[in-house]
Every structure is written in structure tokens, then in C-alpha cells.
Enzyme design. Structure first.
Site, mmCIF file in Angstrom:
data_model
loop_
_atom_site.group_PDB
_atom_site.id
_atom_site.type_symbol
_atom_site.label_atom_id
_atom_site.label_comp_id
_atom_site.label_asym_id
_atom_site.label_seq_id
_atom_site.Cartn_x
_atom_site.Cartn_y
_atom_site.Cartn_z
ATOM 1 N N LYS A 33 0.856 -1.194 0.000
ATOM 2 C CA LYS A 33 0.000 0.000 0.000
ATOM 3 C C LYS A 33 0.883 1.233 0.000
ATOM 4 O O LYS A 33 2.017 1.183 0.483
ATOM 5 C CB LYS A 33 -0.905 0.023 1.240
ATOM 6 C CG LYS A 33 -2.189 0.800 1.028
ATOM 7 C CD LYS A 33 -3.218 -0.034 0.283
ATOM 8 C CE LYS A 33 -4.506 0.712 0.042
ATOM 9 N NZ LYS A 33 -5.567 -0.217 -0.420
HETATM 10 P P1 NAD Z 1 -12.990 7.364 -2.730
HETATM 11 O O1 NAD Z 1 -11.998 8.407 -2.420
HETATM 12 O O2 NAD Z 1 -13.396 7.147 -4.144
HETATM 13 O O3 NAD Z 1 -14.314 7.589 -1.874
HETATM 14 C C1 NAD Z 1 -14.323 7.683 -0.484
HETATM 15 C C2 NAD Z 1 -15.718 8.126 -0.066
HETATM 16 O O4 NAD Z 1 -15.842 8.054 1.352
HETATM 17 C C3 NAD Z 1 -16.048 9.562 -0.459
HETATM 18 O O5 NAD Z 1 -17.391 9.610 -0.905
HETATM 19 C C4 NAD Z 1 -15.899 10.331 0.862
HETATM 20 O O6 NAD Z 1 -16.673 11.509 0.903
HETATM 21 C C5 NAD Z 1 -16.413 9.281 1.816
HETATM 22 N N1 NAD Z 1 -16.057 9.447 3.215
HETATM 23 C C6 NAD Z 1 -14.865 9.707 3.771
HETATM 24 N N2 NAD Z 1 -14.987 9.743 5.117
HETATM 25 C C7 NAD Z 1 -16.292 9.480 5.398
HETATM 26 C C8 NAD Z 1 -17.064 9.349 6.588
HETATM 27 N N3 NAD Z 1 -16.513 9.491 7.785
HETATM 28 N N4 NAD Z 1 -18.395 9.055 6.472
HETATM 29 C C9 NAD Z 1 -18.954 8.894 5.282
HETATM 30 N N5 NAD Z 1 -18.283 8.988 4.133
HETATM 31 C C10 NAD Z 1 -16.973 9.278 4.192
HETATM 32 O O7 NAD Z 1 -12.393 6.003 -2.113
HETATM 33 P P2 NAD Z 1 -12.765 4.513 -2.519
HETATM 34 O O8 NAD Z 1 -11.798 4.054 -3.538
HETATM 35 O O9 NAD Z 1 -14.230 4.398 -2.749
HETATM 36 O O10 NAD Z 1 -12.377 3.747 -1.172
HETATM 37 C C11 NAD Z 1 -13.286 3.625 -0.079
HETATM 38 C C12 NAD Z 1 -12.835 2.464 0.794
HETATM 39 O O11 NAD Z 1 -12.804 1.267 0.014
HETATM 40 C C13 NAD Z 1 -11.429 2.586 1.374
HETATM 41 O O12 NAD Z 1 -11.410 1.907 2.610
HETATM 42 C C14 NAD Z 1 -10.568 1.828 0.380
HETATM 43 O O13 NAD Z 1 -9.355 1.371 0.935
HETATM 44 C C15 NAD Z 1 -11.505 0.682 0.057
HETATM 45 N N6 NAD Z 1 -11.262 -0.020 -1.197
HETATM 46 C C16 NAD Z 1 -11.198 0.639 -2.385
HETATM 47 C C17 NAD Z 1 -11.002 -0.077 -3.562
HETATM 48 C C18 NAD Z 1 -10.990 0.573 -4.912
HETATM 49 O O14 NAD Z 1 -10.943 -0.168 -5.915
HETATM 50 N N7 NAD Z 1 -11.057 1.866 -5.035
HETATM 51 C C19 NAD Z 1 -10.840 -1.473 -3.517
HETATM 52 C C20 NAD Z 1 -10.933 -2.115 -2.288
HETATM 53 C C21 NAD Z 1 -11.157 -1.385 -1.148
#
Ligand code: NAD
Length: 438
Positions: free
Chosen positions: A128
Site C-alpha cells: 500500500k
Molecule cells: P474514494 O476516495 O473514491 O471515496 C471515499 C468516499 O468516502 C467519499 O465519498 C468520501 O466523501 C467518503 N467518506 C470519507 N470519510 C467518510 C465518513 N466518515 N463518512 C462517510 N463517508 C466518508 O475512495 P474509494 O476508492 O471508494 O475507497 C473507499 C474504501 O474502500 C477505502 O477503505 C478503500 O481502501 C476501500 N477499497 C477501495 C477499492 C478501490 O478499488 N477503489 C478497492 C478495495 C477497497
């Protein structure tokens, strides 16, 4: 059913106030990750030397990232790349841009990538990256310069055979395109396989954008079959409306499910008749926030966890379900779209209450699975249609779900423990076969 609304603008939950609510250890992702490891290792009787190796990430790189800002000043950001384990193949894991990135967070996220790749049986180890920055307060030019310098700094350890980054919180396809270009400029030829989640034009894969949300849907559908509940009559609440949350919302809605609550960092909304997800996406594009969407009640950011629903999908940040709110969760099923959203303390409370938690290392593995497909396509320079990508994704996620569900039932352990047991068994086998160098 009506939910108490909060008229004031909700504050986002920072780590500082989370710490205030839940204490330093419960808020520390690395501590949480190690509790999960110990729990599974004890249950399996895993050899201590293997546990010890997993407690120590293989490689940790801290870099300073000087960036020329638009006002002419130079600001130095701190960035990390952690390669947790490489026993099963090259390292794989996203890059996060966030003001609260910390070394312990990046270490935990890298550890969960090691476990996730083993759980879905991809030939990868876990990594990461993260940079402490607030991209919401930076211009596109500043973000590009930050990305290029960070990539150059970590280029000594990344590469298509070594470590392949991808998007995570606050990073996207364009940023992955800059990672690909910067790395390619350094080595003198184009290397699309160095990063996944890229735009299609430079070797991205069809289906990657939606893959994590699609995987979340596949595991939920499998669960509904095995637990005998009707998905279309099971209200869904989704925390986070980014890549994972928004695409999950879209795919659940496409399959006729009722999404009753959604939140992002600016606020939350609730409508027990269901939210029109496409209309919400259009609204957000114009208003930059979902909080004031008119066709739903406004709720506080933190309230999302507690709304009446059957299925809760945390898809934002770590530790949002903790000992302070786990008792108030109304959902029967939690499907972890985010990494590390449920603390160990909350896990105990939820398990006592009979809430089923489908863990992150299975539930959100759709993203890394299609990233793997993207890398395979890049290496072969041979691209698949979207139907093929989605069908292969479904095969892997469904098989992994069933393997884990079988362990869950056979050994009478919760789904997180079952997933860890499956992943650790594969990882331990690789560690043993490779032996100890020299
Ligand atoms: P992103 O930046 O696209 O979106 C994050 C979202 O979470 C945004 O809408 C933001 O406003 C919201 N957010 C942040 N803090 C918040 C809170 N306290 N309450 C409510 N909403 C909140 O990120 P993402 O890629 O969607 O990642 C989200 C999660 O999923 C992370 O934990 C990431 O590690 C995990 N993840 C992402 C992927 C991927 O392919 N992008 C894959 C596996 C896991």
C-alpha cells in the site's frame, strides 16, 4: 420509518475525534490488523515464526515529496510505500491521498492486501502507498506534480514484476495514468503493467472502475442465497459515495434493490422508500455534495451506521463501526466495502448480537481481482471485453465466498476468522515451500 435529522452541517469524523470516542488502540489500524492476525493464528495453531514474519512488513519506504505549488512556493509532503509480503508474488495495493494517512495505517492496509490476495488466490503479495496531503485543497496541477514526484521517489521499488500500485481513497484513473507515464519516462519505454486502475486509453481494463462495487454485490447475493433472504426486499445503507460506495449503490439499484441511505464526508441522506441512485449521481455532479439532495431526509454523517436497514455497506474509511456504535447497528448483515471499517471491539459486539459481517478481505476483493486482470491483459497486450471481465470476476468472488462460507459453517467461526484461516493457510504454504534465505 423516519430517522431523526440533523439540520446543522455535520463535521467529518477526523481521527482526532475518533480517538476521543474510541481510544488510541481501537483507532489504530495496525493494532487492529495484528489483533485479527493473532486471533486467526491462535485458532489455526499457525507456527509462531510465520506469525512473526507477518508482524513485520518486508519493506517500508518513507519518501519526502517536494512539490512546487501554484503560488510558487515549495511544499514538502511525506509519503510511504509499504510492501508487506511478497511470498506469493509481486506486491499489489493502492495509493491513498489523505490528510490522516499514517505509517500505521499504510502498514495495516498493506497487510490486508496480503491477506486479500491470498483469500481470492491471486498470485500477489500485499502493498500500500499513501501521501499525507489534502487533495481537496490542491489544484489539478499540484496533484499531478505531487503524483509524479511521489512515483519517481517510489520507482526504486515498484515495477510490473515488483510492486503494482492502484487507486484508493482520493486517487483515480487520471492519477494512475500519471503514475504509468512517470514510471515509463524513468525507464525509457511504456510500461502499462506498472499500475492498474488506469484509463482504458493507456492499458486500463473494462470493468475495473465498477469492480469493487460489483464484487460487493456478488458476495451479498451469495449470502442472500445461503442465508435465505430476499435481496430485493432488504433495504441497503451505504457509507461513502466514492468509487466503491457509488458503484455499489448503482449495481444494487440495477438489480432492483432498495438503497435507503447514503452518506459521504459532507453528510448523509435517508429515504425509506428508496433513493434514486442515478438521480443522486446527477445531483452530486451539479452540487458537489450529496448532503442537500432534496428527495431524502438529511442525516448526520455518523448516523448512517445506525439507520434502519438489513444490509449495511461501510465503503469509506477505517474504524467507522466501533464499540461506541456497534450496539446501535440495525442491519442484520454488514458487507465491508471499505478496508478495516469494523474494529475488533465492534466485531465482538456484532457477533454477540448475531450480525453477520462479510469481511473486507473478501467483500471488497473485486477491485484487486480486476486489477489482476488488467495486469494480465497489459502483460499479454491482449484485451478482453467487459462481459468476459465480469464473468471471470464473478467466478473468483463466488468461489472465494463459498470456500469461506464452508469454513465458517464447518468450524463454527465468524466469516472474518474463516477468511483469515483460508488466506493464512495459503500464505503459510508459500512461506514453507520457499524456505528461509540464505
Ligand atoms: P474514494 O476516495 O473514491 O471515496 C471515499 C468516499 O468516502 C467519499 O465519498 C468520501 O466523501 C467518503 N467518506 C470519507 N470519510 C467518510 C465518513 N466518515 N463518512 C462517510 N463517508 C466518508 O475512495 P474509494 O476508492 O471508494 O475507497 C473507499 C474504501 O474502500 C477505502 O477503505 C478503500 O481502501 C476501500 N477499497 C477501495 C477499492 C478501490 O478499488 N477503489 C478497492 C478495495 C477497497
Amino acid at each position: 420509518m423516519s430517522v431523526k435529522t440533523n439540520a446543522r452541517t455535520p463535521k467529518s469524523k477526523t481521527k482526532a475525534n475518533l480517538n476521543g470516542t474510541i481510544g488510541v488502540l481501537e483507532a489504530n489500524p495496525w493494532h487492529q490488523a495484528m489483533l485479527q492476525l493473532d486471533r486467526a493464528a491462535n485458532r489455526m495453531g499457525l507456527e509462531q515464526y510465520i506469525v512473526e514474519r507477518l508482524r513485520h512488513p518486508k519493506r517500508i519506504l518513507t519518501v519526502s515529496v517536494p512539490v512546487k505549488m501554484d503560488d510558487g512556493s515549495v511544499k514538502v509532503f511525506e509519503g510511504y510505500r509499504v510492501q508487506h509480503n511478497l511470498d506469493r508474488g509481486p506486491a499489489k495495493g493502492g495509493i491513498r491521498y489523505h490528510p490522516q494517512v499514517s505509517m500505521d495505517e499504510v502498514k495495516a492496509l498493506a497487510f490486508w492486501m496480503t491477506m486479500k490476495c491470498a483469500v481470492v488466490n491471486l498470485p500477489y503479495g500485499g502493498a500500500k502507498g499513501g501521501v499525507i496531503c489534502n487533495p481537496k485543497e490542491m489544484s489539478i496541477g499540484e496533484i499531478e506534480r505531487l503524483t509524479r514526484r511521489y512515483t519517481a521517489e517510489i520507482s526504486i521499488i515498484i515495477g510490473p514484476d515488483k510492486d503494482i500500485p492502484a487507486p484508493d481513497v482520493n486517487t483515480n484513473e487520471q492519477i494512475m495514468g500519471w503514475v504509468m507515464d512517470t514510471y515509463s519516462m524513468t525507464i525509457g519505454y511504456s510500461a502499462p503493467g506498472v499500475v492498474t486502475g488506469k484509463p482504458l486509453e493507456v492499458g486500463g481494463s473494462l470493468g475495473r472502475r465498477e469492480a469493487t462495487g460489483r464484487g460487493v454485490f456478488y458476495v451479498t447475493r451469495e449470502l442472500s442465497g445461503l442465508h435465505g433472504f430476499d435481496l430485493r426486499n432488504s433495504p441497503v445503507a451505504i457509507q461513502g459515495f466514492g468509487n466503491v460506495g457509488m458503484n455499489a449503490a448503482k449495481i444494487f439499484a440495477q438489480h432492483g434493490c432498495k438503497v435507503v441511505a447514503i452518506s459521504d464526508v459532507t453528510g448523509g441522506i435517508y429515504n425509506d422508500h428508496g433513493i434514486d441512485v442515478n438521480a443522486l449521481i446527477e445531483w452530486r455532479a451539479k452540487h458537489d455534495s450529496i448532503a442537500k439532495y432534496p428527495k431524502a431526509e438529511r442525516i448526520d454523517v455518523d448516523q448512517l451506521i445506525e439507520v434502519p436497514c438489513d444490509i449495511l455497506i461501510p465503503a469509506a474509511m477505517e474504524n467507522t463501526i466501533h464499540h461506541g456504535n456497534a450496539n446501535r447497528v440495525k442491519a442484520k448483515y454488514i458487507i465491508e466495502g471499505a478496508n478495516g471499517p469494523t474494529t475488533s471491539e465492534a466485531d465482538k459486539i456484532l457477533s454477540r448480537r448475531g450480525v453477520i459481517v462479510v469481511p473486507d478481505i473478501l467483500a471488497n476483493a473485486g477491485g484487486v481481482t480486476v486489477s489482476y486482470f488488467e495486469w494480465v491483459q497489459d502483460i499479454q497486450a491482449l484485451f478482453w471485453d467487459e462481459k468476459t471481465v465480469n464473468a471471470k470476476l464473478q467466478d473468483i468472488i463466488v468461489k472465494s465466498f463459498r470456500d469461506i462460507f464452508e469454513i465458517h459453517q464447518r468450524d463454527k467461526v465468524d466469516m472474518r476468522l474463516a477468511a483469515f484461516m483460508l488466506g493464512l493457510k495459503r500464505l503459510a504454504a508459500a512461506v514453507k515451500i520457499r524456505g528461509l534465505f540464505p
